[in-house]
Write a protein that holds these residues in place. Structure first.
Motif: not given
Length: 790
Positions: A278-283, A257-258, A267-270, A74-75
């Protein structure tokens, strides 16, 4: 010498116009794909780096810990945390808090200009010590000159005040039953590569009557810190949990912390302030961009080496005239670099034309020409030279190695090693293409699946009217809306499914099984209007008698560990003051998806709140939508004459959950199409060369009675075998990559066998169509033409 090299390079490009055109189109298309992906990736990686101290700014977040040990990242944090961080941790230079609008629409007015605004953010006095948002008007030390002050961005200032100076002017905002705010500053528009944005900034003190500095129970704030120079981030993070325990010893929440620049991609928090990527998309996109360039480079290698017979005499004559192997290599490399630069300039021109359409397709803000893009241009020029050299390296060494005596005697023929290399490169080209085809079909199916899946409620034809509070008579408005013939039902709630809903701590009576419950306050019409099914129990009554009642979904029942019969049992409900009260379970709703399908279904509850919801949900009959909306607007204007009429639809809210997935799908599909096109160009060039080099053989076969069909098969089968080999190698690679990608979804499609069959047949069909014209042309040619000199 160089001038001579360039002159010869241009002549050779012009001499072989057909092959040069194929090379240039392939390379320019590949470069355009590469540049688009590079622009997109650079933009995504640049998020929040415009702040001077971005590498020293951290966001403090938490994991909400359930009694069974499960976590809800949670953010949000309580407002007292920033004060404690500033006071107790020596690593912290400044700590600041922000409080967003949480989906609320504020009515802001300057004379006759009235607009709903959702991007209004409340901040404290340390905000500008942490973040660098530049003022264009006003004085930063006196940013908030008084409690009722407000800062605007340039766009907002122009929206409300035109070209006039807004400093000292008044804006009326519907907070605390309406209040006047004095404009004390104008900020530059927030860069689009910021993980949170705003149009208006207002101090906490202007809306909060309570002292939030000591509140540890109100989890609606976001906390950021700027560390002191030389402070160790790991040491800072290690002190967060002990600090929290000092003030909240009974809480199980875990704090960490972030880094600011990691938030957008990692980060994909509530309760994220905005949808992150998503970093995976960038890769994946970075790998694809390299693959596309490799495919285009392979085309060049194949087509140049395929023309080796035609250029053999040129090499022989040059060697006899005194040219060394080194000079020949330089000559061929310069030809390759020239081709690369011509392709580069064409790709830039094409991209300048297509970029607005690409931005529209991807909902992005990519810019090709700007003052701060000079590092990009240096990178692109260096990349172009690199592509030219690498693509030309093998052809240069291959062509310069011809023996002049053998060539000039007419005894030179294309080597088997060259033929095998070309076949291997074609296999590699189509291997990449087939991986992309399989991946495209999988991505398309998954995105279509999440958009079309039955969510457990009916999202279609639900019109949303937000910000109902403050109207003259909401109850009378509901009655009048129900009289509209195409309005099937009207419901009220304090949130939107797929949007930001509230959360609260609950536990079953007499047990220590505290869980985090997502919930909405709704009226008695909400569940029937959204067609949310009850597994057992009843709906709310149209009265206040159910004010202490709750309807839970199946997941909440399971997490609370309740035993049958569920109805009539009580659970403890935490209130904002930190106390608990008992609420009665009157119904159990079937599980439904109220957030993205990236996440599993979570515990959810409905509590009764008649005549007090902030949003209307209108179930429409879809016969005449435009006319129905116009009638709804008339009713709205009657009861809310001072409020603009705005609406949205429930299915649009759900679609927003998948913006990054849709953007990725659109970009991936476009790049896949272009990659296949480039591979086909190379295949076309090779089919032309094959037909030309085997012209005499085909003529002899025709004289001896070979049919057109047999000749067509002869010329096509070698290419088709290469495609079949590519399919065999590509299939397991594609399965592995897509299997890993799908793990990011809690609910996903299967990778079925027929997907590989369809992708393989698609690749074979595309290849066959590419070579068929040239194969048919060669098969029907008059044999006299090719044999007259024999």
């Amino acid at each position: 010498m160089l001038k001579n090299y360039f002159t010869i390079a241009v002549r050779n490009l012009w001499k072989t116009k057909g092959f040069s055109l194929i090379n240039i189109i392939g390379l320019s298309t590949g470069m355009m794909c590469f540049i688009v992906i590079l622009l997109y990736v650079k933009n995504e990686l640049s998020f929040d780096k415009h702040h001077k101290n971005a590498d020293h700014i951290y966001r403090v977040v938490k994991d909400f810990i359930n009694n069974d040990g499960t976590r809800t990242p949670d953010a949000t944090t309580p407002p007292a945390l920033a004060i404690a961080l500033q006071k107790d941790l020596p690593e912290v230079a400044y700590a600041t808090r922000i409080f967003p609008s949480w989906g609320r629409k504020y009515l802001i007015q300057n004379k006759d200009k009235r607009f709903y605004e959702t991007n209004l953010v409340f901040i404290d006095d340390k905000f500008f010590n942490v973040f660098d948002f530049a003022l264009v008007r006003g004085n930063k030390p006196n940013t908030f000159n008084g409690v009722k002050s407000i800062l605007l961005t340039q766009t907002s200032a122009k929206k409300y005040f035109g070209n006039a100076d807004p400093i000292g002017k008044i804006l009326k905002i519907n907070v605390n039953n309406g209040a006047n705010f004095i404009v004390t500053g104008v900020l530059k528009d927030v860069p689009q590569n910021s993980h949170f944005t705003f149009d208006f900034l207002v101090p906490f003190a202007s809306v909060s009557k309570n002292d939030v500095n000591s509140d540890w129970g109100w989890y609606n704030f976001y906390t950021y810190v700027l560390l002191k120079p030389g402070a160790n981030p790991k040491v800072f993070t290690s002190k967060l949990q002990p600090l929290f325990k000092k003030y909240q010893p009974d809480s199980k929440n875990q704090y960490y912390s972030q880094l600011l620049t990691d938030i957008h991609l990692k980060s994909n928090l509530k309760w994220e302030l905005d949808a992150n990527n998503d970093l995976s998309y960038i890769k994946i996109l970075m790998v694809i961009s390299v693959f596309v360039i490799v495919i285009a480079g392979i085309n060049y290698v194949n087509l140049i080496t395929a023309q080796s017979v035609k250029r053999a005499k040129e090499v022989g004559v040059r060697k006899v005239a005194g040219a060394s192997k080194k000079l020949l290599i330089i000559q061929f490399l310069i030809e390759s670099v020239c081709t690369a630069f011509v392709s580069f300039f064409i790709s830039i021109l094409a991209l300048a034309f297509f970029l607005p359409f690409i931005n529209q397709l991807m909902s992005s803000h990519l810019v090709l020409f700007s003052q701060d893009q000079w590092p990009l241009w240096l990178e692109l020029i260096a990349t172009t030279i690199f592509i030219g050299l690498v693509a030309g390296l093998y052809p240069a060494f291959y062509l310069s190695s011809f023996r002049s005596i053998k060539v000039l005697k007419g005894k030179f023929t294309s080597s088997y090693s060259g033929a095998y290399l070309r076949r291997g490169l074609v296999v590699f080209q189509f291997l990449i293409s087939i991986v992309l085809i399989i991946s495209f079909f999988t991505i398309y199916r998954q995105v279509d699946f999440v958009m079309q899946k039955n969510l457990g409620f009916n999202k279609n034809n639900i019109l949303l009217l937000p910000n109902i509070r403050g109207g003259s008579d909401p109850g009378a408005m509901v009655d009048e809306l129900k009289k509209i013939s195409d309005v099937a039902s009207v419901a009220r709630a304090d949130g939107i499914l797929g949007g930001q809903n509230s959360t609260n701590g609950v536990e079953s009576k007499g047990r220590n099984d505290h869980i985090l419950l997502n919930f909405m306050r709704v009226d008695h019409s909400f569940l029937p209007t959204l067609q949310i099914e009850l597994k057992e129990g009843r709906n709310f009554f149209n009265s206040k008698s159910d004010s202490m009642s709750i309807i839970l979904n199946e997941k909440a029942i399971a997490e609370l560990g309740l035993k049958k019969p569920y109805l009539g049992q009580q659970i403890e409900w935490d209130d904002q003051a930190g106390h608990s009260q008992m609420v009665n379970i009157i119904g159990v709703a079937k599980d439904f998806h109220f957030t993205s399908l990236h996440e599993p279904i979570k515990a959810f509850g409905f509590v009764s709140e008649e005549n007090n919801g902030s949003a209307f949900f209108l179930k429409l009959r879809s016969q005449n939508l435009a006319k129905t909306i116009a009638t709804i607007q008339q009713v709205w204007t009657k009861y809310n004459p001072d409020k603009p009429f705005e609406y949205t639809f429930q299915d649009e809210q759900i679609a927003k959950l998948y913006q990054s997935d849709i953007k990725f799908k659109n970009l991936f599909s476009s790049v896949t199409l272009l990659a296949i096109s480039i591979a086909c160009l190379g295949l076309l060039g090779l089919s032309v060369f094959t037909a030309e080099s085997r012209a005499k053989e085909i003529g002899i076969r025709k004289v001896l009675g070979a049919s057109v069909t047999s000749l067509f098969t002869l010329l096509s089968k070698d290419f088709l075998w290469l495609i079949v080999i590519s399919i065999a190698i590509a299939s397991p690679i594609a399965w592995w990559s897509m299997h890993n990608w799908l793990q990011g979804f809690a609910y996903r499609v299967d990778i079925s066998w027929w997907l590989f069959a369809v992708s393989g047949l698609t690749a074979i069909s595309i290849a066959l169509l590419t070579v068929s014209f040239q194969a048919m042309k060669a098969a029907v040619a008059n044999p006299v033409t090719s044999l007259r000199t024999e």
